[in-house]
Design an enzyme around this catalytic site. Structure first.
Site, short mmCIF file in Angstrom:
data_model
loop_
_atom_site.label_atom_id
_atom_site.label_comp_id
_atom_site.label_asym_id
_atom_site.label_seq_id
_atom_site.Cartn_x
_atom_site.Cartn_y
_atom_site.Cartn_z
N GLY A 273 0.83 -1.20 0.00
CA GLY A 273 0.00 0.00 0.00
C GLY A 273 0.86 1.24 0.00
N ASN A 274 0.24 2.38 0.20
CA ASN A 274 1.01 3.63 0.27
C ASN A 274 0.35 4.60 1.25
OD1 ASN A 274 -0.91 5.42 -1.27
ND2 ASN A 274 -0.51 3.88 -2.84
N ARG A 275 0.98 5.75 1.43
CA ARG A 275 0.58 6.68 2.49
C ARG A 275 -0.43 7.74 2.06
NH1 ARG A 275 3.70 6.03 6.92
NH2 ARG A 275 5.77 5.13 6.62
N SER A 276 -1.07 7.54 0.93
CA SER A 276 -2.06 8.54 0.51
C SER A 276 -3.21 8.61 1.52
CB SER A 276 -2.61 8.16 -0.87
OG SER A 276 -3.65 9.05 -1.22
N ALA B 226 -3.35 7.74 -5.51
CA ALA B 226 -1.98 7.23 -5.54
C ALA B 226 -2.07 5.77 -5.97
CB ALA B 226 -1.34 7.35 -4.16
#
Ligand code: C5P
Length: 234
Positions: free
Chosen positions: A29-32, A98
């Site tokens: 995943g990512n930090r969006s 993102a």
């Protein structure tokens, strides 16, 4: 009497991050946070648009507001399908999500286990399609699709290029009409309510291609403020 600027327009907004499953319990995943995308959706709805919000993984709940239809997705593949369906008859596409550039090449149906032989698992990745570039390419080849396509870029800069240079190159590469640059790094932008953005227009794109002056200041608009103020400027 003045009409709201986006009355009768269909605006598609993608927001938040994607999640790429690795096994039944793990994902990439990512930090969006999704905050910029939500601000865009709310701002467009307030300006009279009918908004279709394609919401990935976000820190905050999606709005329950008139004129904003919310569709939840998790993976880049789901985002891809949703954008293909919704962008066809949209006037504006705002790609604030993102999107994971890569996904695990294989999904393990069982949880990946530690082994006793001391070997570490190797995760092979494969590319996800570039949804933004693809939507632009389809518009260019068929003449259909959103009249305005906006891309977003989060850049830290690199050893040999400043964030603005990277964003200019990205605008060219993706072919979108506007590119919104966020400078990211420790404690910058992600999850925050305040932001600093640079809006690059395709005039900057023309300048890069040698059709104008790269010095033309109107090609880049810099704005510091809340994500709602940024959304209004976009
Ligand atoms: O190349 P990069 O990921 O920095 O580009 C960011 C922009 O491209 C964003 O607007 C994002 O939503 C979009 N994107 C996409 N499909 C991908 C990766 C990014 O549409 N696979």
């Amino acid at each position: 009497e003045a009409q709201p600027a986006l009355l009768g327009r269909k605006v598609v907004v993608t927001a938040g991050g994607t999640r790429e499953p690795l096994d039944p319990v793990r994902y990439l995943g990512n930090r969006s946070s999704g905050k910029q995308g939500l601000a865009l959706a709310e701002t467009a709805a307030a300006a009279g648009a009918q908004v279709h919000l394609i919401a990935g993984i976000m820190d905050i709940p999606a709005p329950n507001l008139p004129h904003i239809a919310v569709e939840h997705i998790e993976t880049a593949a789901q985002l891809h399908a949703a954008v293909e369906r919704e962008a066809a008859d949209a006037d504006v596409l705002l790609m604030a999500a993102a999107v994971a550039d890569f996904r695990p090449a294989a999904y393990a149906a069982q949880k990946i286990k530690k082994t006793d032989d001391g070997e570490n698992p190797v995760i092979t990745l494969e590319r996800n399609p570039d949804i933004l570039a693809e939507t632009v390419a389809r518009r260019d080849s068929t003449g259909t699709g959103p009249g305005v396509i906006v891309g977003f870029a989060a850049e830290t800069g690199s050893a040999d290029a400043a964030p603005l240079e990277l964003a200019q190159a990205k605008l060219l590469r993706k072919g979108c009409d506007l590119l919104v640059l966020n400078q990211v790094g420790e404690n910058l932008v992600f999850g925050r309510d305040e932001t600093e953005i640079h809006i690059l227009t395709s005039a900057a794109r023309a300048a890069q291609a040698g059709e104008g002056s790269a010095e033309n200041a109107s090609d880049v608009l810099t704005l510091r403020g809340t994500k709602h103020e940024a959304a209004a400027a976009i």
